[in-house]
Design an enzyme around this catalytic site. Structure first.
Site, PDB file in Angstrom:
ATOM      1  N   TYR A 108       0.900  -1.163   0.000  1.00  0.00           N
ATOM      2  CA  TYR A 108       0.000   0.000   0.000  1.00  0.00           C
ATOM      3  C   TYR A 108       0.933   1.206   0.000  1.00  0.00           C
ATOM      4  CZ  TYR A 108      -3.614   3.270   1.591  1.00  0.00           C
ATOM      5  OH  TYR A 108      -4.495   4.323   1.700  1.00  0.00           O
ATOM      6  N   THR A 109       0.926   1.995  -1.088  1.00  0.00           N
ATOM      7  CA  THR A 109       1.961   3.030  -1.252  1.00  0.00           C
ATOM      8  C   THR A 109       1.408   4.467  -1.277  1.00  0.00           C
ATOM      9  OG1 THR A 109       1.834   2.767  -3.640  1.00  0.00           O
ATOM     10  CG2 THR A 109       3.526   1.484  -2.495  1.00  0.00           C
TER      11      THR A 109
ATOM     12  N   TYR B 293       2.353   5.421   6.624  1.00  0.00           N
ATOM     13  CA  TYR B 293       2.967   4.562   5.592  1.00  0.00           C
ATOM     14  C   TYR B 293       4.287   3.981   6.105  1.00  0.00           C
ATOM     15  CZ  TYR B 293       5.776   3.503   1.430  1.00  0.00           C
ATOM     16  OH  TYR B 293       6.607   2.898   0.507  1.00  0.00           O
TER      17      TYR B 293
ATOM     18  N   TRP C 178      12.778   6.937  -3.645  1.00  0.00           N
ATOM     19  CA  TRP C 178      12.548   7.820  -4.798  1.00  0.00           C
ATOM     20  C   TRP C 178      12.541   7.039  -6.118  1.00  0.00           C
ATOM     21  CZ3 TRP C 178      15.229  13.271  -4.329  1.00  0.00           C
ATOM     22  CH2 TRP C 178      15.021  13.797  -3.057  1.00  0.00           C
TER      23      TRP C 178
HETATM   24  N1  LIG Z   1       7.748   4.586  -5.208  1.00  0.00           N
HETATM   25  C1  LIG Z   1       8.734   4.903  -4.399  1.00  0.00           C
HETATM   26  O1  LIG Z   1       9.321   6.004  -4.479  1.00  0.00           O
HETATM   27  C2  LIG Z   1       9.211   3.928  -3.352  1.00  0.00           C
HETATM   28  C3  LIG Z   1      10.234   4.327  -2.478  1.00  0.00           C
HETATM   29  C4  LIG Z   1      10.700   3.413  -1.533  1.00  0.00           C
HETATM   30  C5  LIG Z   1      10.165   2.143  -1.480  1.00  0.00           C
HETATM   31  N2  LIG Z   1       9.140   1.794  -2.309  1.00  0.00           N
HETATM   32  C6  LIG Z   1       8.612   0.444  -2.179  1.00  0.00           C
HETATM   33  O2  LIG Z   1       8.688  -0.190  -3.444  1.00  0.00           O
HETATM   34  C7  LIG Z   1       7.652  -1.172  -3.554  1.00  0.00           C
HETATM   35  C8  LIG Z   1       6.890  -0.953  -4.834  1.00  0.00           C
HETATM   36  O3  LIG Z   1       6.314   0.342  -4.753  1.00  0.00           O
HETATM   37  P1  LIG Z   1       5.769   1.124  -6.030  1.00  0.00           P
HETATM   38  O4  LIG Z   1       6.203   2.510  -5.921  1.00  0.00           O
HETATM   39  O5  LIG Z   1       6.025   0.319  -7.271  1.00  0.00           O
HETATM   40  O6  LIG Z   1       4.230   1.106  -5.677  1.00  0.00           O
HETATM   41  P2  LIG Z   1       2.934   0.838  -6.555  1.00  0.00           P
HETATM   42  O7  LIG Z   1       3.146   1.328  -7.945  1.00  0.00           O
HETATM   43  O8  LIG Z   1       1.809   1.386  -5.748  1.00  0.00           O
HETATM   44  O9  LIG Z   1       2.887  -0.744  -6.606  1.00  0.00           O
HETATM   45  C9  LIG Z   1       2.444  -1.478  -5.515  1.00  0.00           C
HETATM   46  C10 LIG Z   1       1.738  -2.680  -6.058  1.00  0.00           C
HETATM   47  O10 LIG Z   1       1.250  -3.437  -4.954  1.00  0.00           O
HETATM   48  C11 LIG Z   1      -0.008  -3.919  -5.316  1.00  0.00           C
HETATM   49  N3  LIG Z   1      -0.810  -4.235  -4.147  1.00  0.00           N
HETATM   50  C12 LIG Z   1      -1.407  -3.390  -3.269  1.00  0.00           C
HETATM   51  N4  LIG Z   1      -2.073  -4.090  -2.338  1.00  0.00           N
HETATM   52  C13 LIG Z   1      -1.874  -5.397  -2.619  1.00  0.00           C
HETATM   53  C14 LIG Z   1      -2.315  -6.597  -2.023  1.00  0.00           C
HETATM   54  N5  LIG Z   1      -3.100  -6.625  -0.930  1.00  0.00           N
HETATM   55  N6  LIG Z   1      -1.942  -7.781  -2.607  1.00  0.00           N
HETATM   56  C15 LIG Z   1      -1.169  -7.792  -3.712  1.00  0.00           C
HETATM   57  N7  LIG Z   1      -0.729  -6.683  -4.320  1.00  0.00           N
HETATM   58  C16 LIG Z   1      -1.085  -5.503  -3.775  1.00  0.00           C
HETATM   59  C17 LIG Z   1      -0.637  -2.815  -6.132  1.00  0.00           C
HETATM   60  O11 LIG Z   1      -1.667  -3.327  -6.926  1.00  0.00           O
HETATM   61  P3  LIG Z   1      -2.959  -2.402  -7.277  1.00  0.00           P
HETATM   62  O12 LIG Z   1      -2.419  -1.247  -8.058  1.00  0.00           O
HETATM   63  O13 LIG Z   1      -3.826  -3.312  -8.036  1.00  0.00           O
HETATM   64  O14 LIG Z   1      -3.511  -1.978  -5.949  1.00  0.00           O
HETATM   65  C18 LIG Z   1       0.541  -2.352  -6.958  1.00  0.00           C
HETATM   66  O15 LIG Z   1       0.658  -3.110  -8.140  1.00  0.00           O
HETATM   67  C19 LIG Z   1       6.812  -1.025  -2.284  1.00  0.00           C
HETATM   68  O16 LIG Z   1       7.247  -1.969  -1.345  1.00  0.00           O
HETATM   69  C20 LIG Z   1       7.159   0.372  -1.784  1.00  0.00           C
HETATM   70  O17 LIG Z   1       6.964   0.482  -0.398  1.00  0.00           O
HETATM   71  C21 LIG Z   1       8.669   2.652  -3.259  1.00  0.00           C
END
Ligand SMILES: NC(=O)c1ccc[n+]([C@@H]2O[C@H](COP(=O)([O-])OP(=O)(O)OC[C@H]3O[C@@H](n4cnc5c(N)ncnc54)[C@H](OP(=O)(O)O)[C@@H]3O)[C@@H](O)[C@H]2O)c1
Length: 281
Positions: free
Chosen positions: A45-46, A109, A134
């Site tokens: 959940y992001t 978060y 990021w």
């Molecule tokens: N973006 C950043 O800057 C950033 C920075 C640091 C760390 N991260 C980490 O990187 C990872 C990926 O993040 P992201 O930025 O790619 O986020 P994202 O685009 O929101 O992707 C997260 C994915 O998780 C899925 N998801 C949500 N709830 C779920 C559930 N109950 N079961 C299965 N899948 C579920 C979402 O599917 P739906 O879209 O269908 O809900 C989405 O495909 C996460 O662990 C995040 O904490 C991201």
């Protein structure tokens, strides 16, 4: 991500519709069907701001869901590689955070992600947490794509200049996770625990935006760069507090597994080229 899988691996990817990590039966059914030898969890959940008023949902996915995956992985004796975040830190530092530094998230978060790390550590003996920051790429919503969109619509843009971190390409995270999977396949073990992985060098969002526009103009993705104004976090209030200092020390991953951070400037060029190719296709 699946396109980058190393040769010799059978890779199965699942969206949230096919595998809800908050649902133990679904996890079990998938594990029974494919009998994985290693699991990578990128699900989370992001919605950082929304989480402030939707804590139950954030914890259901980022903590409880990770716990269920971890329990299922442990029952098969397989490793779980899990992505976490710089938001587990308070952002009050001035030296890059090491994996052993004290965590103190300032919002729901970050708290829910930290709770997930703890679930993983408690439930699954062969775990590896990769904290990153990021994230940008050619797919999904991210800062690079937002800047390109705003840059083509506006003449002037204000971007926060007092938050510092390491922009990280999604491709470099995928490659790092694949490399870890290969090490596990070849050696039958990994150095378990918490690691940091982010792009270098550290910069501000304003620096990042400036480089995006410079490269986008030179690659012909934008006609001209908007005028970029530097603002402070106080000028741009958000429901969730952002860490002012998000810089991650990635030495442990290099020391233990030989995997070094990449230049985000070069990674950005590859992503912009990909976006350009997609536009002209
Ligand atoms: N973006 C950043 O800057 C950033 C920075 C640091 C760390 N991260 C980490 O990187 C990872 C990926 O993040 P992201 O930025 O790619 O986020 P994202 O685009 O929101 O992707 C997260 C994915 O998780 C899925 N998801 C949500 N709830 C779920 C559930 N109950 N079961 C299965 N899948 C579920 C979402 O599917 P739906 O879209 O269908 O809900 C989405 O495909 C996460 O662990 C995040 O904490 C991201």
């Amino acid at each position: 991500m699946l396109q980058r899988a190393p040769l010799g691996f059978s890779v199965f990817g699942y969206g949230s519709q096919e595998l809800d990590i908050g649902n133990a039966e679904q996890i079990q059914a998938v594990f029974d069907a494919i009998k994985p030898e290693l699991v990578i969890n990128a699900a989370a959940y992001t919605a950082v701001d929304k989480a402030e008023s939707d804590a139950d949902r954030a914890y259901a996915v980022n903590s409880h869901g990770v716990g269920l995956l971890a329990t299922a992985a442990e029952s098969l004796g397989i490793p779980l590689l899990h992505i976490s975040t710089d938001y587990v830190f308070s952002g009050e530092g001035d030296k890059p955070y090491t994996p052993d530094d004290v965590t103190r998230p300032t919002g729901v978060y970050g708290l829910s992600k930290l709770a997930g790390e703890k679930q993983l550590q408690a439930q699954c003996s062969r775990h590896l947490v990769l904290r990153t920051s990021w994230v940008f790429g050619a797919h999904g919503n991210n800062f690079v794509k937002t800047m390109l969109r705003l840059g083509s619509d506006r003449d002037t843009l204000s971007v926060v200049a007092d938050q510092h971190g390491g922009p990280t390409s999604a491709g470099s995270i995928a490659d790092t996770l694949w490399a870890l999977a290969v090490i596990f396949q070849q050696e039958g073990r990994l150095g378990w625990g918490v690691y940091h992985y982010s792009g270098v060098p550290a910069c501000s969002w304003h620096d990042f935006a400036n480089e995006i526009f410079t490269q986008a103009v030179s690659l012909g993705l934008l006609e001209k760069s908007p005028e970029l104004k530097a603002i402070t976090t106080a000028d741009y209030p958000t429901p969730a507090k952002r860490p002012a200092w998000s810089v991650l020390d990635c030495e442990k991953l290099a020391d233990v597994h030989g995997l070094s951070p990449r230049s985000w400037v070069q990674e950005l060029q590859a992503v912009l080229q990909q976006l350009g190719e997609r536009r002209s296709a």
